[in-house]
Design a protein around this motif. Sequence first.
Motif, PDB file in Angstrom:
ATOM      1  N   LYS A 232       0.837  -1.210   0.000  1.00  0.00           N
ATOM      2  CA  LYS A 232       0.000   0.000   0.000  1.00  0.00           C
ATOM      3  C   LYS A 232       0.867   1.253   0.000  1.00  0.00           C
ATOM      4  O   LYS A 232       2.064   1.201   0.271  1.00  0.00           O
ATOM      5  CB  LYS A 232      -0.905  -0.008   1.230  1.00  0.00           C
ATOM      6  CG  LYS A 232      -1.835  -1.208   1.317  1.00  0.00           C
ATOM      7  CD  LYS A 232      -2.658  -1.158   2.590  1.00  0.00           C
ATOM      8  CE  LYS A 232      -3.578  -2.379   2.695  1.00  0.00           C
ATOM      9  NZ  LYS A 232      -4.372  -2.358   3.956  1.00  0.00           N
ATOM     10  N   LYS A 233       0.226   2.377  -0.238  1.00  0.00           N
ATOM     11  CA  LYS A 233       0.906   3.670  -0.198  1.00  0.00           C
ATOM     12  C   LYS A 233       1.506   3.888   1.190  1.00  0.00           C
ATOM     13  O   LYS A 233       0.840   3.662   2.208  1.00  0.00           O
ATOM     14  CB  LYS A 233      -0.074   4.784  -0.536  1.00  0.00           C
ATOM     15  CG  LYS A 233       0.565   6.155  -0.645  1.00  0.00           C
ATOM     16  CD  LYS A 233      -0.453   7.196  -1.061  1.00  0.00           C
ATOM     17  CE  LYS A 233       0.211   8.562  -1.189  1.00  0.00           C
ATOM     18  NZ  LYS A 233      -0.753   9.609  -1.610  1.00  0.00           N
ATOM     19  N   GLY A 234       2.764   4.300   1.237  1.00  0.00           N
ATOM     20  CA  GLY A 234       3.434   4.535   2.507  1.00  0.00           C
ATOM     21  C   GLY A 234       4.260   3.361   2.994  1.00  0.00           C
ATOM     22  O   GLY A 234       5.065   3.505   3.923  1.00  0.00           O
ATOM     23  N   ASP A 235       4.091   2.176   2.386  1.00  0.00           N
ATOM     24  CA  ASP A 235       4.879   1.014   2.789  1.00  0.00           C
ATOM     25  C   ASP A 235       6.331   1.139   2.302  1.00  0.00           C
ATOM     26  O   ASP A 235       6.609   1.831   1.320  1.00  0.00           O
ATOM     27  CB  ASP A 235       4.298  -0.275   2.185  1.00  0.00           C
ATOM     28  CG  ASP A 235       2.966  -0.653   2.828  1.00  0.00           C
ATOM     29  OD1 ASP A 235       2.607  -0.059   3.857  1.00  0.00           O
ATOM     30  OD2 ASP A 235       2.290  -1.557   2.284  1.00  0.00           O
ATOM     31  N   ILE A 236       7.221   0.468   3.006  1.00  0.00           N
ATOM     32  CA  ILE A 236       8.622   0.370   2.579  1.00  0.00           C
ATOM     33  C   ILE A 236       8.915  -1.091   2.249  1.00  0.00           C
ATOM     34  O   ILE A 236       8.694  -1.975   3.081  1.00  0.00           O
ATOM     35  CB  ILE A 236       9.580   0.875   3.671  1.00  0.00           C
ATOM     36  CG1 ILE A 236       9.353   2.375   3.909  1.00  0.00           C
ATOM     37  CG2 ILE A 236      11.029   0.608   3.285  1.00  0.00           C
ATOM     38  CD1 ILE A 236      10.251   2.962   4.983  1.00  0.00           C
TER      39      ILE A 236
ATOM     40  N   THR B 234      16.985 -15.411   0.739  1.00  0.00           N
ATOM     41  CA  THR B 234      16.626 -14.092   0.223  1.00  0.00           C
ATOM     42  C   THR B 234      15.137 -13.887   0.465  1.00  0.00           C
ATOM     43  O   THR B 234      14.330 -14.780   0.184  1.00  0.00           O
ATOM     44  CB  THR B 234      16.918 -13.978  -1.281  1.00  0.00           C
ATOM     45  OG1 THR B 234      18.324 -14.116  -1.498  1.00  0.00           O
ATOM     46  CG2 THR B 234      16.466 -12.624  -1.827  1.00  0.00           C
ATOM     47  N   MET B 235      14.785 -12.732   1.003  1.00  0.00           N
ATOM     48  CA  MET B 235      13.375 -12.406   1.229  1.00  0.00           C
ATOM     49  C   MET B 235      13.089 -10.995   0.719  1.00  0.00           C
ATOM     50  O   MET B 235      13.974 -10.142   0.686  1.00  0.00           O
ATOM     51  CB  MET B 235      13.030 -12.466   2.722  1.00  0.00           C
ATOM     52  CG  MET B 235      13.038 -13.839   3.330  1.00  0.00           C
ATOM     53  SD  MET B 235      12.320 -13.835   5.000  1.00  0.00           S
ATOM     54  CE  MET B 235      13.520 -12.837   5.875  1.00  0.00           C
ATOM     55  N   ILE B 236      11.850 -10.782   0.321  1.00  0.00           N
ATOM     56  CA  ILE B 236      11.345  -9.425   0.105  1.00  0.00           C
ATOM     57  C   ILE B 236      10.251  -9.206   1.137  1.00  0.00           C
ATOM     58  O   ILE B 236       9.286  -9.984   1.214  1.00  0.00           O
ATOM     59  CB  ILE B 236      10.804  -9.230  -1.322  1.00  0.00           C
ATOM     60  CG1 ILE B 236      11.938  -9.369  -2.333  1.00  0.00           C
ATOM     61  CG2 ILE B 236      10.154  -7.852  -1.462  1.00  0.00           C
ATOM     62  CD1 ILE B 236      11.517  -9.171  -3.776  1.00  0.00           C
ATOM     63  N   VAL B 237      10.415  -8.181   1.964  1.00  0.00           N
ATOM     64  CA  VAL B 237       9.483  -7.920   3.063  1.00  0.00           C
ATOM     65  C   VAL B 237       8.943  -6.495   2.968  1.00  0.00           C
ATOM     66  O   VAL B 237       9.577  -5.609   2.387  1.00  0.00           O
ATOM     67  CB  VAL B 237      10.152  -8.137   4.438  1.00  0.00           C
ATOM     68  CG1 VAL B 237      10.576  -9.583   4.604  1.00  0.00           C
ATOM     69  CG2 VAL B 237      11.345  -7.219   4.624  1.00  0.00           C
ATOM     70  N   VAL B 238       7.767  -6.300   3.546  1.00  0.00           N
ATOM     71  CA  VAL B 238       7.105  -5.000   3.545  1.00  0.00           C
ATOM     72  C   VAL B 238       7.018  -4.493   4.976  1.00  0.00           C
ATOM     73  O   VAL B 238       6.510  -5.185   5.862  1.00  0.00           O
ATOM     74  CB  VAL B 238       5.697  -5.100   2.930  1.00  0.00           C
ATOM     75  CG1 VAL B 238       5.019  -3.726   2.949  1.00  0.00           C
ATOM     76  CG2 VAL B 238       5.757  -5.639   1.507  1.00  0.00           C
ATOM     77  N   PHE B 239       7.536  -3.287   5.215  1.00  0.00           N
ATOM     78  CA  PHE B 239       7.449  -2.629   6.513  1.00  0.00           C
ATOM     79  C   PHE B 239       6.287  -1.640   6.491  1.00  0.00           C
ATOM     80  O   PHE B 239       6.153  -0.848   5.555  1.00  0.00           O
ATOM     81  CB  PHE B 239       8.742  -1.858   6.816  1.00  0.00           C
ATOM     82  CG  PHE B 239       9.889  -2.725   7.242  1.00  0.00           C
ATOM     83  CD1 PHE B 239      10.288  -2.774   8.573  1.00  0.00           C
ATOM     84  CD2 PHE B 239      10.579  -3.497   6.316  1.00  0.00           C
ATOM     85  CE1 PHE B 239      11.348  -3.554   8.969  1.00  0.00           C
ATOM     86  CE2 PHE B 239      11.635  -4.287   6.698  1.00  0.00           C
ATOM     87  CZ  PHE B 239      12.027  -4.319   8.040  1.00  0.00           C
ATOM     88  N   ARG B 240       5.485  -1.677   7.554  1.00  0.00           N
ATOM     89  CA  ARG B 240       4.349  -0.764   7.640  1.00  0.00           C
ATOM     90  C   ARG B 240       4.199  -0.314   9.093  1.00  0.00           C
ATOM     91  O   ARG B 240       4.205  -1.128  10.011  1.00  0.00           O
ATOM     92  CB  ARG B 240       3.065  -1.451   7.176  1.00  0.00           C
ATOM     93  CG  ARG B 240       1.828  -0.554   7.150  1.00  0.00           C
ATOM     94  CD  ARG B 240       0.631  -1.341   6.619  1.00  0.00           C
ATOM     95  NE  ARG B 240       0.885  -1.823   5.259  1.00  0.00           N
ATOM     96  CZ  ARG B 240       0.383  -2.949   4.770  1.00  0.00           C
ATOM     97  NH1 ARG B 240      -0.370  -3.732   5.540  1.00  0.00           N
ATOM     98  NH2 ARG B 240       0.649  -3.325   3.535  1.00  0.00           N
ATOM     99  N   GLY B 241       4.072   1.011   9.313  1.00  0.00           N
ATOM    100  CA  GLY B 241       3.915   1.532  10.670  1.00  0.00           C
ATOM    101  C   GLY B 241       4.405   2.965  10.744  1.00  0.00           C
ATOM    102  O   GLY B 241       4.636   3.623   9.722  1.00  0.00           O
ATOM    103  N   GLY B 242       4.573   3.470  11.983  1.00  0.00           N
ATOM    104  CA  GLY B 242       5.064   4.828  12.174  1.00  0.00           C
ATOM    105  C   GLY B 242       6.463   4.989  11.616  1.00  0.00           C
ATOM    106  O   GLY B 242       7.277   4.063  11.661  1.00  0.00           O
ATOM    107  N   GLU B 243       6.745   6.196  11.105  1.00  0.00           N
ATOM    108  CA  GLU B 243       8.008   6.444  10.413  1.00  0.00           C
ATOM    109  C   GLU B 243       9.219   6.156  11.293  1.00  0.00           C
ATOM    110  O   GLU B 243      10.181   5.491  10.855  1.00  0.00           O
ATOM    111  CB  GLU B 243       8.047   7.899   9.933  1.00  0.00           C
ATOM    112  CG  GLU B 243       9.260   8.205   9.065  1.00  0.00           C
ATOM    113  CD  GLU B 243       9.219   9.618   8.493  1.00  0.00           C
ATOM    114  OE1 GLU B 243      10.289  10.127   8.133  1.00  0.00           O
ATOM    115  OE2 GLU B 243       8.116  10.194   8.421  1.00  0.00           O
ATOM    116  N   GLU B 244       9.208   6.613  12.541  1.00  0.00           N
ATOM    117  CA  GLU B 244      10.354   6.418  13.428  1.00  0.00           C
ATOM    118  C   GLU B 244      10.522   4.946  13.802  1.00  0.00           C
ATOM    119  O   GLU B 244      11.637   4.430  13.853  1.00  0.00           O
ATOM    120  CB  GLU B 244      10.196   7.264  14.692  1.00  0.00           C
ATOM    121  CG  GLU B 244      10.319   8.765  14.435  1.00  0.00           C
ATOM    122  CD  GLU B 244      10.258   9.567  15.718  1.00  0.00           C
ATOM    123  OE1 GLU B 244      10.202   8.933  16.812  1.00  0.00           O
ATOM    124  OE2 GLU B 244      10.282  10.809  15.645  1.00  0.00           O
TER     125      GLU B 244
END
Length: 346
Positions: free
Chosen positions: A266-270, A314-324
């Motif tokens: 989603k938008k905002g994910d890393i 090898t993995m591809i992962v998605v981080f989602r949450g507060g920026e800090e």
Amino acid sequence: MIELRQVCKTFETGAKEANVHAVRDVSLTIGDGEIFGIIGFSGAGKSTLVRCINLLERPTSGQVILDGQDLTKLSERELRGARKRMGMIFQHFNLMKSRTVYENVAYPLLGSKLSREEKREKVMGLLRIVGLEEKEKAYPSQLSGGQKQRVAIARALANDPKVLLCDEATSALDPQTTGDILKLLRELNESLHLTIVLITHEMAVVKQICTRVAVMEDGRVVEEGSIYDVFSNPQQPITGRFIRTTTHIDSVEEILRTNPASLGVKKGDIVVRYDCAGDSASQAVVSRLSREYGVDISIIFGNVEMLLGTPFGTMIVVFRGGEEKVAAALEAFRACANRVEVICRG
């Protein structure tokens, strides 16, 4: 067992500017009893290089040393004797269609001092090793691709070589048969203490059987090392391209570029690529860091395999949450990994 010193091979075309520099200043050392891979795309010079090892192609310059003997200094008669210490198998088997399996394997023994009974014992012993005793009277046209390559291997072993050169030996075979042939080569390496040089354009083949690998591009060796080191930390872009062909990660990255929503991004994910090896490959890093830092970390691609007995993943992962919190979790992620690469932000 094999040492190449600054080997070059140039094919002259009549016009100096059009000469083909197939092998450029290659130096390699291949140990006794080693399974050594040479990999490269078409035109890289790998097949020319392997033919320089047994001097089917005589190097334009440089030295080829087999078991302490410089082959480039031998007379043609001496070279014929030295070649008996090197067997060779090819992509298309090179069997004689008009001869039976038995006759193909026996062919290198023509002119030997063995009696007829000794030759038969030798040939049947080789067919037993490759699992084709019952096919001795069959012709190549009656065999499958895998069986033809087994006959070619038996023929290559007829003169009890110390070295087996394999030039794209599995390229004409299906994946299951390829696995069977590689298993046979590994068994021969262990039981006969054969030194094996494997030429291929398939990283999956090198990964299954080799202990070390050299990567060729434009006639040069651009990278060399153990399978584990090359896979876990490739130094050249072409090596990375080869490795990616074995993990299918390209298809996931293409979806990320064209339709990320289908992977839950989603938008905002890393989105991050994470390479890990050894102990870190078997740790529950994702779940632990997710709890510790209070962020959501989801895996959208994962691949773990064994390289020389050591896990590599090898993995591809998605981080989602507060920026800090995400930034802190990413730093902790880097401490656990061989490599962390941010593929996209937002």
